[in-house]
Design an enzyme around this catalytic site. Structure first.
Site, short mmCIF file in Angstrom:
data_model
loop_
_atom_site.label_atom_id
_atom_site.label_comp_id
_atom_site.label_asym_id
_atom_site.label_seq_id
_atom_site.Cartn_x
_atom_site.Cartn_y
_atom_site.Cartn_z
N GLU A 136 0.81 -1.22 0.00
CA GLU A 136 0.00 0.00 0.00
C GLU A 136 0.84 1.26 0.00
O GLU A 136 0.54 2.22 -0.70
CB GLU A 136 -0.92 0.07 1.24
CG GLU A 136 -2.14 -0.79 1.18
CD GLU A 136 -1.82 -2.20 1.49
OE1 GLU A 136 -0.69 -2.45 1.93
OE2 GLU A 136 -2.68 -3.06 1.30
N HIS B 266 -10.07 -5.09 10.82
CA HIS B 266 -10.76 -4.90 9.55
C HIS B 266 -12.03 -4.10 9.72
O HIS B 266 -12.88 -4.09 8.85
CB HIS B 266 -11.09 -6.25 8.91
CG HIS B 266 -9.86 -6.98 8.47
ND1 HIS B 266 -9.02 -7.58 9.34
CD2 HIS B 266 -9.33 -7.16 7.24
CE1 HIS B 266 -8.02 -8.14 8.68
NE2 HIS B 266 -8.18 -7.89 7.41
#
Lengths: 401, 396
Positions: free
Chosen positions: A137, A206
């Site tokens: 990322e 998450h």
């Protein structure tokens, strides 16, 4: 939940079909000069910028009646689709329109996107424009920002917003601040998007809500979509914007169904949406909490309250114009959000309202947010970290005493 | 030759007397090379390749190019030393990272590429900015935070940018510029314009994870990016053997070929960059390791002598200094005289002093500049001063 979302979808369809293309100038005439923020002019050109007006029908009437009424009043017909399809439509239209728009992310190309937002786009536009990246990322966000410095307009997808914490340095320093530190030489027209928020038993890592971390980065804009109509409009507006925009989606809202207009429309990135006009109290919310609020609103109407529900949509900067007008009418504010209590969007919004509209408040601003805990895995505990409709009803009753 | 035209126009008046004087020099010493003819010079040491055949040691150059190298390097050296004194006089605040000793990398790279190619580097960017066509006044004004600086005084020492000549900065966070550089190469590949990107980083940044991530992606996509490791052997205060298990930075690309270059030899740098540019347009990324040295410490707040001996610094200065190497070449090939070279140094000093004086005249930015350029278009967003009532501005 499904029945609720369909009822809400029908209501939203009605409101969006009733919305006329109100120009910004006519809104300006209602502008009261005291402490409100002047509304800026936006470029319109050929774009039809729709502002969803509040519908006058009261909530709680038969949804099927409303749907029937809406088909009579709708202009072009419209087509029904799910929220992720609306996002895809917006993205595809922008990629057709401007060859510089490209998508960068994990599994966006051949796999079709982990939430199917970029399905089949790689077949249509090729592997370079819909780029499958390795799981890195920090560097692929940096690469997209570097590409934006040369003139491309990348759309960066984080598979889950929480993963973008790894790219925080790139987003904060290079994305947000580069326009300023270069004295205006470089613009970074990127869109950073991804699903966030508390899902179903996804666990702590998450289920993060990154709005609170990104909100103080200078130079970026943040928007949150909640319906297929505003998802497509905000996606298109974000891609067309010259500033870096972070578009927050929600994991649980991807399968919402709604009928959206056939013709092209782009929403404004700085406007809030009036979901349900009312008289007694202003409820400010965004993303998934909008649906909890509308569910609570049904109960409240039965109890005799008339809440005004505003989906703030623009998380940075806040649409203090719409919010202010609403507060001047109702004099009570409740903020319902999914962000954490400490340092969340609600905290900033509370501060902004208290500074600007203190004279108009009859009661202190109340903010209902998620608990300051990591999201647990167990379903019952997870339910209690997030604001539930019953809590909203209690809070409104308390405020309206 | 093009380099001469692109240096600040104030220097053009200086160039004419020197070109004619070199002609005079040539006639009196009866050498048979004219001012345009090529010279073949060998680099100090051969190149070492990793998974690639290194280019030849023999570099083609012209007398004009060598004179150019000398003049620009002297100017760069002078600028850095003047920045040192300005910092000690507290006119430059914050961080100031000086590049003296490493000028050959900037100069050699510029000689091999065009302004369409992009360069991006970290915070040691003053000389590269100058090489890309930035003026001395812009540089000093930015260092002192004045309005005429290249970033309007809002960037500072670590944020020099020049968009029109492909200089993408100027970045403060170590290693963050490497993914940006690979992204610029992605944009170049997307628009297919045949240009390349040189992404510079130091031996300290070579241990950053994002570098390997970006390298992996560039190799996958065959991006036209050249990663240049300016190995000055010290990452801030830590020597390279204490920070890296494998200090052979040119080999660290593993599947990506690499080349080790003597970074104090401007001609070697030029040869390597030309070779790299041709390679990369066909085959994907390459790593160049420039073996160079900085005389100052990491920044102005670092004396530079706590982690290395003064003997080491003066040793490198005597044996490997890039300006001395070009001076010796010029004298050995009888392209100039001692006196002319001294005159060049004096006029560079004068030029730098004039630029500083001019930069000092430039005012500090207007307070309204605090709110400009935050957004491209502010959409009526308000920003507040400390007291929330007096200083309010709508972001333009």
């Amino acid at each position: 939940m499904a029945a609720v979302s369909q009822a809400i979808a029908a209501t939203v369809a009605l409101s969006s079909s009733n919305s006329s293309t109100t120009s910004f100038e006519s809104k300006r005439s209602r502008f009261l000069p005291i402490k409100s923020i002047p509304f800026s002019e936006s470029k319109k050109g050929k774009i039809v910028a729709c502002r969803s007006n509040g519908n006058n029908s009261s909530f709680g009437s038969n949804p099927r009646e409303k749907a029937a009424a809406s088909t009579e009043t709708k202009s072009g017909g419209g087509h029904e689709l799910l929220l992720f399809e609306a996002l895809r439509e917006g993205l595809e239209e922008e990629m057709d329109r401007d060859p510089r728009v490209c998508v960068v992310g994990e599994d966006v190309g051949h796999y079709g996107g982990s939430y199917k937002v970029t399905k089949d786009l790689a077949n249509k536009f090729g592997d370079l424009r819909v780029l499958d990246t390795p799981i890195a990322e920090n560097s692929f966000t940096g690469m997209a920002i570097g590409a934006a410095m040369t003139g491309l307009r990348p759309v960066i997808e984080g598979m889950n917003m929480g993963f973008l914490l790894l790219a925080f340095n790139q987003i904060s320093n290079n994305c947000g601040m580069l326009h300023y530190t270069s004295g205006g030489q470089f613009t970074i027209p990127v869109v950073i998007r991804g699903p966030g928020g508390v899902g179903r038993n996804l666990g702590a890592e998450h289920s993060q809500r990154l709005e609170s971390y990104f909100q103080s980065i200078p130079g970026i804009q943040m928007v949150a979509c909640s319906t297929p109509y505003n998802a497509k409009g905000l996606m298109k507006a974000a891609i067309r914007s010259e500033n870096p925009v972070i578009l927050f989606e929600h994991v649980l809202l991807y399968n919402l169904k709604e009928t959206i207009p056939d013709e092209e429309y782009v929403l404004s990135l700085e406007e809030a949406e009036m979901v349900r006009p009312g008289e007694h109290i202003t409820i400010l919310t965004y993303s998934r909490m909008r649906y909890h609020v509308m569910q609570a609103a049904k109960t409240l109407v039965n109890k005799g309250y008339d809440p005004e529900v505003i989906d703030i949509r623009s998380l940075k900067p806040f649409d203090l114009y719409t919010i202010g007008n609403s507060i001047k009418k109702t004099h009570r504010v409740l903020i319902v959000e999914e962000c954490m209590r400490t340092g969340g969007i609600g905290a900033s919004l509370t501060a902004a309202i208290n500074e600007n509209f203190n004279d108009y408040l009859d009661a202190p601003v109340k903010c209902l947010s998620s608990q300051d805990v990591p999201t647990p895995y167990a379903g019952t505990l997870e339910e209690w970290t997030v604001v539930q409709p019953a809590q909203i009803v209690t809070a409104v009753e308390q405020l309206c005493q | 030759m093009s380099l001469i035209k692109q240096i600040a126009s104030s220097r053009s008046s200086l160039l004419k007397p020197f070109i004619t004087s070199t002609n005079l020099v040539r006639r009196s010493f009866s050498s048979d090379s004219s001012s345009e003819s090529a010279l073949s010079i060998e680099t100090s040491i051969p190149f070492i390749g990793h998974r690639i055949d290194p280019p030849s040691r023999t570099v083609e150059t012209t007398p004009n190019e060598l004179m150019d190298f000398f003049k620009t390097m002297v100017l760069m050296r002078r600028m850095e030393i003047a920045a040192d004194s300005l910092y000690k006089a507290k006119l430059i605040r914050g961080f100031c990272h000086l590049y003296d000793g490493q000028e050959a990398v900037a100069i050699g790279m510029e000689a091999a590429i065009t302004k369409k190619d992009a360069i991006i580097t970290a915070y040691r960017d003053h000389c590269i900015f100058l090489g890309r066509g930035g003026t001395l006044v812009e540089a000093f004004a930015e260092l002192m935070g004045r309005r005429d600086g290249c970033s309007k005084g809002k960037g500072g020492s670590m944020h020099f940018y020049k968009k029109d000549s492909g200089f993408f900065g100027g970045h403060g966070i170590v290693g963050a510029q490497v993914p940006l550089g690979c992204g610029i190469a992605f944009g170049q590949k997307y628009s297919k314009d045949g240009s390349v990107t040189f992404t510079l980083y130091g031996d300290g940044a070579a241990n950053q994870g994002q570098l390997f991530e970006a390298l992996n992606m560039s190799a996958l996509l065959d991006l036209p990016v050249i990663l240049v490791c300016e190995n000055n052997h010290y990452g801030m205060g830590t020597a390279e053997w204490r920070a890296a298990k494998s200090p052979a930075y040119y080999k660290r690309g593993d599947y990506v070929p690499g080349l080790k270059v003597d970074g104090m030899d401007a001609l070697a740098v030029k040869q390597a960059c030309k070779f790299a540019k041709e390679y990369v347009l066909k085959n994907g990324p390459i790593i160049l390791e420039m073996d160079t040295y900085r005389y100052h410490g990491h920044s102005m707040s670092d004396p530079g002598s706590t982690y290395r001996t003064r003997d080491e610094i003066s040793g490198v200065r005597q044996e490997r200094d890039p300006i001395e190497r070009i001076r010796k070449l010029l004298l050995a090939h009888e392209l100039s005289t001692e006196k002319d070279l001294k005159d060049i140094e004096k006029s560079a000093r004068k030029e730098v002093d004039e630029a500083i004086a001019k930069a000092k005249e430039s005012p500090m930015p207007d307070p309204s500049e605090l709110f400009t350029n935050v957004y491209v278009k502010g959409y009526g967003v308000e920003s507040f001063g400390a007291d929330r009532k007096e200083l309010r501005a709508v972001l333009p």
